[in-house]
Write a protein that holds these residues in place. Structure first.
Motif, PDB file in Angstrom:
ATOM      1  N   SER A  10      45.098  74.103  16.499  1.00  0.00           N
ATOM      2  CA  SER A  10      43.659  73.939  16.787  1.00  0.00           C
ATOM      3  C   SER A  10      43.025  75.183  17.398  1.00  0.00           C
ATOM      4  N   ALA A  44      46.352  82.385  17.906  1.00  0.00           N
ATOM      5  CA  ALA A  44      47.017  81.264  18.574  1.00  0.00           C
ATOM      6  C   ALA A  44      48.156  80.735  17.707  1.00  0.00           C
ATOM      7  N   LEU A  52      55.069  68.718  22.218  1.00  0.00           N
ATOM      8  CA  LEU A  52      53.978  67.803  22.552  1.00  0.00           C
ATOM      9  C   LEU A  52      52.990  67.656  21.399  1.00  0.00           C
ATOM     10  N   HIS A  81      47.358  64.372  22.443  1.00  0.00           N
ATOM     11  CA  HIS A  81      47.749  65.599  23.144  1.00  0.00           C
ATOM     12  C   HIS A  81      46.483  66.359  23.545  1.00  0.00           C
ATOM     13  N   HIS A  82      45.713  66.787  22.569  1.00  0.00           N
ATOM     14  CA  HIS A  82      44.387  67.334  22.847  1.00  0.00           C
ATOM     15  C   HIS A  82      43.477  66.805  21.745  1.00  0.00           C
ATOM     16  N   VAL A 106      58.498  75.579  27.092  1.00  0.00           N
ATOM     17  CA  VAL A 106      57.548  76.437  26.396  1.00  0.00           C
ATOM     18  C   VAL A 106      56.479  76.868  27.413  1.00  0.00           C
ATOM     19  N   PRO A 107      56.210  78.170  27.547  1.00  0.00           N
ATOM     20  CA  PRO A 107      55.296  78.586  28.618  1.00  0.00           C
ATOM     21  C   PRO A 107      53.865  78.082  28.463  1.00  0.00           C
ATOM     22  N   SER A 108      53.455  77.758  27.252  1.00  0.00           N
ATOM     23  CA  SER A 108      52.093  77.246  27.059  1.00  0.00           C
ATOM     24  C   SER A 108      52.117  75.741  26.832  1.00  0.00           C
ATOM     25  N   TRP A 109      51.390  74.999  27.679  1.00  0.00           N
ATOM     26  CA  TRP A 109      51.281  73.551  27.480  1.00  0.00           C
ATOM     27  C   TRP A 109      50.494  73.256  26.208  1.00  0.00           C
ATOM     28  N   PHE A 110      49.411  74.000  26.014  1.00  0.00           N
ATOM     29  CA  PHE A 110      48.525  73.748  24.878  1.00  0.00           C
ATOM     30  C   PHE A 110      49.240  73.959  23.547  1.00  0.00           C
ATOM     31  N   LEU A 111      50.129  74.940  23.486  1.00  0.00           N
ATOM     32  CA  LEU A 111      50.781  75.281  22.212  1.00  0.00           C
ATOM     33  C   LEU A 111      52.206  74.724  22.091  1.00  0.00           C
ATOM     34  N   ASP A 112      52.644  73.933  23.053  1.00  0.00           N
ATOM     35  CA  ASP A 112      54.009  73.386  23.032  1.00  0.00           C
ATOM     36  C   ASP A 112      54.154  72.394  21.879  1.00  0.00           C
TER      37      ASP A 112
END
Lengths: 392, 392
Positions: free
Chosen positions: A65, A70, A233, A248-249, A224-230
């Motif tokens: 997204s 990204a 999830l 998730h989002h 994974v250091p990024s929550w948004f890109l994990d």
């Protein structure tokens, strides 16, 4: 404050490319919820169409997204841990971005640097893989948007596999413009963008992960250091069928309507016909450019991207002024050079919906007029269209 | 494959909310380049309108090219380093996400956990700030989308400032729905989303950073872990005027057309009138819900978000079935509970364009019919509209 009205441009830069009216119509369908059963069906169709586009059966195939950068970051943060060593090939801006990703993760990078405009050299890759033990991934750009160079992804992936390394491949500009065969070539993690040869709105990044990438993701020992890109999830949302999706989002619903329609349009034409169309109009553009005395920035003709033609700005030409006049007088956009090529190179795109005879002839004619070079370019392209075996 | 046609929904979940036709029209204007001078002008207008919406003069005010979760991550990865200590308040799902962000950065979190449905308690925040030295940031959610609870951002920011901590504030659901005064309240880093009370397409996250946040960003000793979200780079694109912008990633051009139009629409109404409209229709909905015997999940009436009404599912009601019938028979979406509230709570949104008498009355009437509770809710809301001082 008045509503914004966008001008009608002929988009011949490095993306975005022009978007077909049917895709813009789909984009402006009413929004629905990201967990609506109707949206769930659309998601399944988008995944199916993306698999057909990447030529893969990878289950993990979905649109991130956010824009292509990204998508790149999704691959690196999910697959590379701080203790890893990665061989990264830099032959333009986007290889350099890959290195930034590796460094920010805290992983070790082995860098293969080549001059801008060259394809990645498989023998140099092989040599480095032989010299450095424990390289877990080979990262390279299939189609360098900053230089117009195409690398041999199939050969590079074969070498990586010999040395037990997975491949992370930037296909932002290649997807749908030149052959890309994810499964046949054994590519492990591939990301792309929607605003190039897919001719959809910018802001979405299709990715696909093969079994070896998936295995690495599952074997991680750090978060994974990024929550948004994990993806652990994200896939709970994208992988669940109707009723089984976990929020998730909030998905970019309308952009995904548009992506669906752009993919339907692509497969109505057919992937191979799309590749052929890009080759065909590139032939006409090349013929016109050469008649005007242009020199391609990628000297090896076999490594030139048909959808992105990087040419040297002719001596004596005010490059910014010409671009500006193309835009203001002809509503036509071409791209400037990036980094070391700023001011020296133009990038002339023929991507997706923008890849037509009209684009080629309009550019050549407009340039001939502005530069005073006359109609040699248009005439040469016209002759090409008359004699070459057509793709349209 | 046929084109996707989206059903017309009445969107009364936790977002997305309904999008006005004028915003969808703007969305489907022809795409132009992300460095086109016309787009550059649009970007300046969007920043200006966002400042008016956040009530701030912060120079760093711009839309992140990804959903609200990426806006959250933008704040954390830019402002928090691994050596930092952050006080994070958790009173619902989104506070928990903030903690995830802090942990993935490798920073230390001091956690203030409160029961779901409560506002963040300023005295408990003060106590923790007093007890723990060197807390550099206080992170909290202004409007908890998972519970419908509103916290007192002004008071919390005042306390944080006393202890030398900056504030990172989730305003995804609050922006344009309830008062939010970034500068007056001294909020340092604020992020929001476009698909709630702004009634724009999902996928964009407006953020604003005040001087203290900016100073922290400039004083960093480590690189921002995300290349895509690194504001040092992003602002070279968003901060340059026409001609001075440096490419970072391709902006989501069409979504920004839509955001512009949604913001123009908001300011035609006026921010304070928008807040009043949300309060007004919330009054009617509350009146109807109470007449039907519903209990609000946020027991303190002063902490209830007008734009997101979380109510307990009445005993004996099949919650999933009711939601499903509302969708299939009335094309009306309400939201389920999240996490521990799954199956127990409904979240009924009245956000932006969805916040109308028609929404309120349609929901109450549809629910009365499906549940067999009859028209007590509609009648009560109708009486409210007849007697209350209107906002329309």
């Amino acid at each position: 404050m008045p509503a914004f009205k966008a001008p009608n441009r002929i988009l011949m830069g490095p993306g975005p490319s022009n978007i077909a009216p049917r895709v813009l119509e789909a984009l402006s369908e009413p929004v629905i919820g990201h967990l609506d059963p109707e949206f769930s069906q659309l998601m399944e169709r988008v995944k199916h169409l993306l698999r057909q586009t990447f030529l893969t059966e990878n289950s993990l195939t979905m649109p991130v997204s956010a824009p292509g950068s990204a998508g790149m970051e999704t691959c690196f943060v999910n697959l590379i841990e701080p203790s890893d060593k990665v061989l990264v090939c830099i032959n333009g801006v986007f290889g350099g971005r890959m290195l930034e990703n590796i460094e920010r993760i805290g992983a070790e990078a082995v860098v293969l640097e080549q001059p801008w405009g060259e394809a990645v050299d498989p023998e140099r890759v092989r040599k480095l893989l032989r010299e450095h033990s424990q390289i877990c991934a080979l990262a390279f750009v299939h189609a360098e948007t900053s230089t117009g160079a195409l690398s041999d992804a199939q050969t590079l992936a074969g070498i990586a596999r010999e040395y037990g390394a997975i491949t992370i491949v930037d296909c932002v500009t290649s997807l749908a413009g030149v052959p890309l065969r994810t499964d046949d070539w054994g590519l492990d993690a591939v990301y792309s963008g929607t605003q190039k040869c897919l001719s959809c709105v910018p802001g979405i990044s299709p990715v696909t992960f093969g079994p070896r990438a998936l295995e690495r993701l599952q074997r991680r020992t750090t978060k994974v250091p990024s929550w948004f890109l994990d993806l652990n999830l994200v896939m709970q949302y994208w992988d669940g069928g109707d009723g089984a999706r976990t929020y998730h989002h909030t998905a970019p619903v309308n952009a995904l309507y548009a992506l669906h329609e752009a993919l339907v349009q692509l497969h109505e034409e057919g992937l191979e016909r799309s590749w052929a169309r890009h080759r065909h109009h590139h032939g006409a553009l090349r013929s016109g450019l050469e008649a005007l005395g242009f020199e391609f920035a990628v000297s090896d003709a076999s490594a030139r991207l048909p959808q992105l033609n990087a040419v040297r700005v002719p001596p004596g030409i005010e490059e910014a002024q010409v671009r500006s006049r193309l835009l203001s007088e002809f509503s036509l956009e071409i791209g400037p050079g990036l980094g070391p090529w700023a001011g020296e190179v133009w990038r002339i795109g023929l991507m997706g919906t923008s890849c037509t005879a009209e684009s080629v002839l309009t550019f050549l004619s407009a340039y001939g007029e502005i530069s005073g070079a006359g109609d040699a370019g248009v005439r040469s392209a016209g002759e090409y269209y008359e004699t070459a075996e057509g793709a349209d």
